[in-house]
Write a protein that holds these residues in place. Sequence first.
Motif, PDB file in Angstrom:
ATOM      1  N   VAL A  39       0.830  -1.211   0.000  1.00 20.01           N
ATOM      2  CA  VAL A  39       0.000   0.000   0.000  1.00 20.01           C
ATOM      3  C   VAL A  39       0.860   1.253   0.000  1.00 20.01           C
ATOM      4  O   VAL A  39       1.715   1.430   0.881  1.00 20.01           O
ATOM      5  N   ALA A  40       0.642   2.118  -0.983  1.00 20.43           N
ATOM      6  CA  ALA A  40       1.301   3.421  -1.018  1.00 20.43           C
ATOM      7  C   ALA A  40       0.599   4.361  -0.047  1.00 20.43           C
ATOM      8  O   ALA A  40      -0.634   4.367   0.042  1.00 20.43           O
ATOM      9  N   CYS A  41       1.386   5.160   0.692  1.00 19.36           N
ATOM     10  CA  CYS A  41       0.843   6.095   1.684  1.00 19.36           C
ATOM     11  C   CYS A  41       1.502   7.468   1.490  1.00 19.36           C
ATOM     12  O   CYS A  41       2.725   7.562   1.420  1.00 19.36           O
ATOM     13  N   MET A  42       0.683   8.505   1.397  1.00 20.92           N
ATOM     14  CA  MET A  42       1.204   9.844   1.129  1.00 20.92           C
ATOM     15  C   MET A  42       1.814  10.480   2.376  1.00 20.92           C
ATOM     16  O   MET A  42       1.293  10.346   3.476  1.00 20.92           O
ATOM     17  N   THR A  43       2.943  11.193   2.171  1.00 17.44           N
ATOM     18  CA  THR A  43       3.532  11.981   3.252  1.00 17.44           C
ATOM     19  C   THR A  43       4.176  13.236   2.673  1.00 17.44           C
ATOM     20  O   THR A  43       4.576  13.254   1.496  1.00 17.44           O
ATOM     21  N   PHE A  44       4.261  14.274   3.500  1.00 17.55           N
ATOM     22  CA  PHE A  44       4.974  15.499   3.116  1.00 17.55           C
ATOM     23  C   PHE A  44       6.336  15.572   3.806  1.00 17.55           C
ATOM     24  O   PHE A  44       7.090  16.522   3.601  1.00 17.55           O
ATOM     25  N   GLU A  45       6.629  14.567   4.627  1.00 20.79           N
ATOM     26  CA  GLU A  45       7.892  14.551   5.380  1.00 20.79           C
ATOM     27  C   GLU A  45       9.044  14.071   4.499  1.00 20.79           C
ATOM     28  O   GLU A  45       8.859  13.244   3.602  1.00 20.79           O
ATOM     29  N   LYS A  46      10.250  14.591   4.790  1.00 20.61           N
ATOM     30  CA  LYS A  46      11.426  14.199   4.007  1.00 20.61           C
ATOM     31  C   LYS A  46      11.834  12.758   4.274  1.00 20.61           C
ATOM     32  O   LYS A  46      12.245  12.035   3.377  1.00 20.61           O
ATOM     33  N   ASN A  47      11.751  12.355   5.536  1.00 24.36           N
ATOM     34  CA  ASN A  47      12.139  10.990   5.894  1.00 24.36           C
ATOM     35  C   ASN A  47      10.928  10.062   5.782  1.00 24.36           C
ATOM     36  O   ASN A  47       9.991  10.158   6.575  1.00 24.36           O
ATOM     37  N   THR A  48      10.949   9.212   4.778  1.00 28.16           N
ATOM     38  CA  THR A  48       9.820   8.309   4.549  1.00 28.16           C
ATOM     39  C   THR A  48      10.030   6.986   5.279  1.00 28.16           C
ATOM     40  O   THR A  48      11.169   6.555   5.505  1.00 28.16           O
ATOM     41  N   ARG A  49       8.922   6.357   5.632  1.00 24.54           N
ATOM     42  CA  ARG A  49       8.972   5.091   6.364  1.00 24.54           C
ATOM     43  C   ARG A  49       8.374   3.970   5.520  1.00 24.54           C
ATOM     44  O   ARG A  49       7.530   4.210   4.666  1.00 24.54           O
ATOM     45  N   ASN A  50       8.834   2.761   5.776  1.00 25.38           N
ATOM     46  CA  ASN A  50       8.068   1.602   5.331  1.00 25.38           C
ATOM     47  C   ASN A  50       7.734   0.801   6.585  1.00 25.38           C
ATOM     48  O   ASN A  50       8.547   0.692   7.498  1.00 25.38           O
ATOM     49  N   TYR A  51       6.521   0.288   6.640  1.00 29.20           N
ATOM     50  CA  TYR A  51       6.058  -0.374   7.846  1.00 29.20           C
ATOM     51  C   TYR A  51       4.988  -1.389   7.474  1.00 29.20           C
ATOM     52  O   TYR A  51       4.495  -1.425   6.336  1.00 29.20           O
ATOM     53  N   THR A  52       4.623  -2.211   8.430  1.00 36.49           N
ATOM     54  CA  THR A  52       3.581  -3.219   8.224  1.00 36.49           C
ATOM     55  C   THR A  52       2.346  -2.812   9.012  1.00 36.49           C
ATOM     56  O   THR A  52       2.442  -2.414  10.179  1.00 36.49           O
ATOM     57  N   TYR A  53       1.189  -2.904   8.358  1.00 43.13           N
ATOM     58  CA  TYR A  53      -0.081  -2.623   9.030  1.00 43.13           C
ATOM     59  C   TYR A  53      -1.062  -3.725   8.663  1.00 43.13           C
ATOM     60  O   TYR A  53      -1.365  -3.929   7.488  1.00 43.13           O
ATOM     61  N   ALA A  54      -1.535  -4.454   9.655  1.00 39.47           N
ATOM     62  CA  ALA A  54      -2.485  -5.561   9.463  1.00 39.47           C
ATOM     63  C   ALA A  54      -1.995  -6.530   8.384  1.00 39.47           C
ATOM     64  O   ALA A  54      -2.790  -7.047   7.592  1.00 39.47           O
ATOM     65  N   GLY A  55      -0.695  -6.727   8.345  1.00 36.68           N
ATOM     66  CA  GLY A  55      -0.108  -7.660   7.387  1.00 36.68           C
ATOM     67  C   GLY A  55       0.253  -7.043   6.050  1.00 36.68           C
ATOM     68  O   GLY A  55       0.940  -7.665   5.239  1.00 36.68           O
ATOM     69  N   ALA A  56      -0.209  -5.826   5.789  1.00 30.77           N
ATOM     70  CA  ALA A  56       0.096  -5.159   4.519  1.00 30.77           C
ATOM     71  C   ALA A  56       1.437  -4.436   4.614  1.00 30.77           C
ATOM     72  O   ALA A  56       1.769  -3.856   5.649  1.00 30.77           O
ATOM     73  N   LYS A  57       2.187  -4.475   3.523  1.00 31.10           N
ATOM     74  CA  LYS A  57       3.462  -3.757   3.461  1.00 31.10           C
ATOM     75  C   LYS A  57       3.175  -2.332   2.983  1.00 31.10           C
ATOM     76  O   LYS A  57       2.709  -2.138   1.860  1.00 31.10           O
ATOM     77  N   CYS A  58       3.429  -1.351   3.830  1.00 28.45           N
ATOM     78  CA  CYS A  58       3.104   0.042   3.531  1.00 28.45           C
ATOM     79  C   CYS A  58       4.378   0.841   3.265  1.00 28.45           C
ATOM     80  O   CYS A  58       5.365   0.701   3.998  1.00 28.45           O
ATOM     81  N   GLN A  59       4.337   1.681   2.255  1.00 33.63           N
ATOM     82  CA  GLN A  59       5.475   2.531   1.905  1.00 33.63           C
ATOM     83  C   GLN A  59       5.008   3.972   1.789  1.00 33.63           C
ATOM     84  O   GLN A  59       4.114   4.289   1.007  1.00 33.63           O
ATOM     85  N   GLU A  60       5.616   4.854   2.582  1.00 32.43           N
ATOM     86  CA  GLU A  60       5.317   6.273   2.463  1.00 32.43           C
ATOM     87  C   GLU A  60       5.963   6.843   1.202  1.00 32.43           C
ATOM     88  O   GLU A  60       7.125   6.556   0.909  1.00 32.43           O
ATOM     89  N   ILE A  61       5.189   7.627   0.473  1.00 35.55           N
ATOM     90  CA  ILE A  61       5.647   8.273  -0.754  1.00 35.55           C
ATOM     91  C   ILE A  61       5.622   9.786  -0.504  1.00 35.55           C
ATOM     92  O   ILE A  61       4.565  10.350  -0.244  1.00 35.55           O
ATOM     93  N   ARG A  62       6.784  10.416  -0.582  1.00 29.52           N
ATOM     94  CA  ARG A  62       6.847  11.850  -0.292  1.00 29.52           C
ATOM     95  C   ARG A  62       6.459  12.678  -1.512  1.00 29.52           C
ATOM     96  O   ARG A  62       6.924  12.417  -2.624  1.00 29.52           O
ATOM     97  N   VAL A  63       5.600  13.676  -1.286  1.00 31.79           N
ATOM     98  CA  VAL A  63       5.269  14.652  -2.329  1.00 31.79           C
ATOM     99  C   VAL A  63       5.275  16.046  -1.700  1.00 31.79           C
ATOM    100  O   VAL A  63       4.968  16.197  -0.521  1.00 31.79           O
ATOM    101  N   PRO A  64       5.630  17.065  -2.465  1.00 31.29           N
ATOM    102  CA  PRO A  64       5.520  18.430  -1.950  1.00 31.29           C
ATOM    103  C   PRO A  64       4.055  18.828  -1.872  1.00 31.29           C
ATOM    104  O   PRO A  64       3.236  18.377  -2.678  1.00 31.29           O
TER     105      PRO A  64
END
Length: 386
Positions: A39-64
């Motif tokens: 699952v792609a997850c939106m963030t405005f932060e410079k440091n992006t995270r990847n994490y697991t939520y309910a078994g799903a692999k989540c990746q923060e995608i940074r955008v201005p």
Amino acid sequence: MKDVFIIGSKGIPANYGGFETFVDNLVSRQESKDIRYHVACMTFEKNTRNYTYAGAKCQEIRVPNIGGAKAILYDLRALDWAVSEIKSRQLRNGIIYILACRIGPFLHPYVKKFHKYGFKVWVNPDGHEWKRAKWSASVRKYWKISEKLMVKNADFLVCDSRSIEEYIQADYKQYQPLTTFVAYGADVTRSELKDSDAEVVEWFTKHKIVQDNYFLIVGRFVPENNYEAMIREFMASDVPNDLVIITNVEKNKFYEELRQKTHFEKDPRIKFVGTVYDAELLKYIRENALAYLHGHSVGGTNPSLLEALGSTDLNLLLDVGFNKEVGKNGALYWSKETGDLKKLLESVVKLENDARASLAKKAKERIKKQYSWDKIVFEYENLFTK
């Protein structure tokens, strides 16, 4: 194992929003052991995270944070991430599921990349975004072109409304689109709050609202949700009840335009109370409304309508195809003809308890049988694993 990349929601866990709630339920209620969600997850932060939520692999995608265009950039960067993951992990024969039709002009080259690895590109076309009055004429034109190109280039489309599926098949028949219908979901559960709980007492006291004695509107504050029609008709009615409006009006030009047109501030019954982010409190407010008003005229299966049918006994819906498809005989309907909603408002305050109970039962049965999250997740898992 079927790898499913979900692109286009703001991310999970869900705080607010239809697509976010959908993705959250899809992964948290997962039954199939043969699906792995990314699952792609939106963030405005410079440091992006990847994490697991309910078994799903989540990746923060940074955008201005660049206004409306950020959603397009977010989708494209999320697709780049998906391509990179597929390559590096040597994944094959999965699904890229894109929510909404924002990136039509850019989709074709990505489809070719995904096909190279055996991945199919699926799209949820959402509602008629190109009809929304909040967009300028040029932006609406972009949305329509984008929708056309998403339909043209997608391998498969999942529509959350039969009306939307019929529209896609009719308007884009030259592309012979492959489509199916899977609805959005909702639950029929009572709020865990009681009338004596602090947050309940505080909210009702703050806004001077009497339980079981108010009409309710919940939704985005945009013209196509027909706030002007609902407020005008309510002001013209002689009902003694309040009209409680839960919506985001901060720094909203439409709010000021509407105030100048209708002078609703002179009617003490009309109460804009801001947003309610506490899900249990919002459910309690829905459950204790005299009736819910729904004026949405754009979109597919609307989440706030499903929540209303599952929570509020009496639902008064704008008479358009999307709403009738969902509400059927579990709701009452009004048109935008002057006086129609006024008449309905004045009649429902006199409605016999048996008639109210009958409508409430039909509405909740409709949600349980056709729109329960367990049913929706089951249907999606069947699609993904076919």
